[in-house]
Design an enzyme around this catalytic site. Sequence first.
Site, PDB file in Angstrom:
ATOM      1  N   HIS A   1      -1.773  -8.263  -4.435  1.00  0.00           N
ATOM      2  CA  HIS A   1      -2.519  -7.070  -4.806  1.00  0.00           C
ATOM      3  C   HIS A   1      -3.526  -7.418  -5.918  1.00  0.00           C
ATOM      4  O   HIS A   1      -3.559  -8.544  -6.417  1.00  0.00           O
ATOM      5  CB  HIS A   1      -1.577  -5.970  -5.303  1.00  0.00           C
ATOM      6  CG  HIS A   1      -0.826  -5.287  -4.210  1.00  0.00           C
ATOM      7  ND1 HIS A   1       0.206  -5.890  -3.535  1.00  0.00           N
ATOM      8  CD2 HIS A   1      -0.950  -4.048  -3.670  1.00  0.00           C
ATOM      9  CE1 HIS A   1       0.696  -5.053  -2.628  1.00  0.00           C
ATOM     10  NE2 HIS A   1       0.009  -3.927  -2.685  1.00  0.00           N
TER      11      HIS A   1
ATOM     12  N   ASP B   1      -0.147   1.034   5.667  1.00  0.00           N
ATOM     13  CA  ASP B   1      -0.381   0.671   7.065  1.00  0.00           C
ATOM     14  C   ASP B   1       0.254  -0.682   7.353  1.00  0.00           C
ATOM     15  O   ASP B   1       0.057  -1.630   6.582  1.00  0.00           O
ATOM     16  CB  ASP B   1      -1.880   0.565   7.333  1.00  0.00           C
ATOM     17  CG  ASP B   1      -2.577   1.910   7.324  1.00  0.00           C
ATOM     18  OD1 ASP B   1      -2.512   2.603   8.349  1.00  0.00           O
ATOM     19  OD2 ASP B   1      -3.182   2.252   6.297  1.00  0.00           O
TER      20      ASP B   1
ATOM     21  N   HIS C   1      -5.121   7.520  -6.212  1.00  0.00           N
ATOM     22  CA  HIS C   1      -4.337   8.727  -6.447  1.00  0.00           C
ATOM     23  C   HIS C   1      -4.958   9.645  -7.497  1.00  0.00           C
ATOM     24  O   HIS C   1      -4.251  10.414  -8.154  1.00  0.00           O
ATOM     25  CB  HIS C   1      -2.897   8.352  -6.849  1.00  0.00           C
ATOM     26  CG  HIS C   1      -2.097   7.803  -5.713  1.00  0.00           C
ATOM     27  ND1 HIS C   1      -1.340   8.583  -4.871  1.00  0.00           N
ATOM     28  CD2 HIS C   1      -1.967   6.534  -5.252  1.00  0.00           C
ATOM     29  CE1 HIS C   1      -0.764   7.826  -3.953  1.00  0.00           C
ATOM     30  NE2 HIS C   1      -1.124   6.579  -4.163  1.00  0.00           N
TER      31      HIS C   1
END
Length: 415
Positions: free
Chosen positions: A106, A360, A17
């Site tokens: 993650h 996704d 980002h």
Amino acid sequence: MSTFGTFFRVTTYGESHCRSVGCIVDGCPPGMELTEDDIQPQMTRRRPGQSAITTPRNEKDRVVIQSGTEFGVTLGTPIGLIVLNEDQRPKDYGNKTIDLYPRPSHADWTYLEKYGVKASSGGGRSSARETIGRVAAGAIAEKYLKLAYGVEITAFVTSVGGVHMFPSTPDHPTPSQNPAFIQLIQTIDRETVDKFLPVRCPDEEVSEKMAKHIADFKERNDSIGGTVTCVIKNIPSGLGEPCFDKLEAKLAHAMLSIPATKGFEIGSGFGGCEVPGSIHNDPFIRTPDVPATSDKNGIPRPKLTTKTNNSGGVQGGISNGAPIYFRVAFKPPATISQAQTTATYDGEGEGVLEAKGRHDPCVVPRAVPIVEAMSSLVVMDALMQQMARHEARRQLPALKQTVPPADNGVSMEAK
């Protein structure tokens, strides 16, 4: 580090980002026509928001060449490529819950352990946004490989969850033993693959099953993994190095550096373990209609090929001229909109974390151009290394004989 390659070097930059992502390509041969139009098609194939079964993040991924070309021709100097992040939403990640708890599967915890700090939004460098630079650089390598040697690289989806295009059977424990698969890799191209959107599996019935499978997981706020198979055709023989830099080792390195990858197999792969050597061995035959000569750079044209191709086009770590094919496994995306238990960063407490943001439900449809890009970087680097070796050898006096003469008496003198 963030650099890949030795002769054709690619350095990527950017987080999920931040304001932009991109790369620097160093070592591109001068004198090749190159504009954004050569790169954008692969960027568009990789971009988010392609269909109902991909992330809705709306990025156009428009690439801009900032250096290394003039009047649409490469200068041989570093090529700078930039793509703006137009649809950033760091606020999706700005809450106290995520600051307290590492997200399951993650890179939050491991990045914090490594650097002592981590990106607070998205996955930072572990995000799939990082692959934009790889795809842009790969498009440049692909153009050279196509122009100079006619190399064609095509990837396609071969499984999603338990839905397989070429399921293992007693008769065909590996796709390399399946005549349908062997026929497919001889003829497949990107245009055909993209006719089977949104999944990119070149089988209408199987593709529909895969799309429904992905949609079912998305509806449940869950995710699923799959595999991508890649084929490299018209590759010169002799590429790859003995021992530690075998061509399949470099391909494995490249593929397993892609986010979410968990497995790699080349040729017959793991299924080849179930085939006896008498069947698995690939007999050599003369390549039809190919003269026994070298090209202008001294790279030999493949005078021989193999009757079968269980080796996947690589023997002894070196390309034999047959099509190279391999398969890459991608895990289910870690970001799911379900409540999951986790621990606090300090390990003193437990809690429940429900991830926000866009993701996704299955990455394999969009991973296809990424696999192609990393393949092109490996082949380009290996080719440039071999070209340097051949050019250095050509400066020496020719040897009278380099290998024993064939039974037919044809001379094998170095040219």
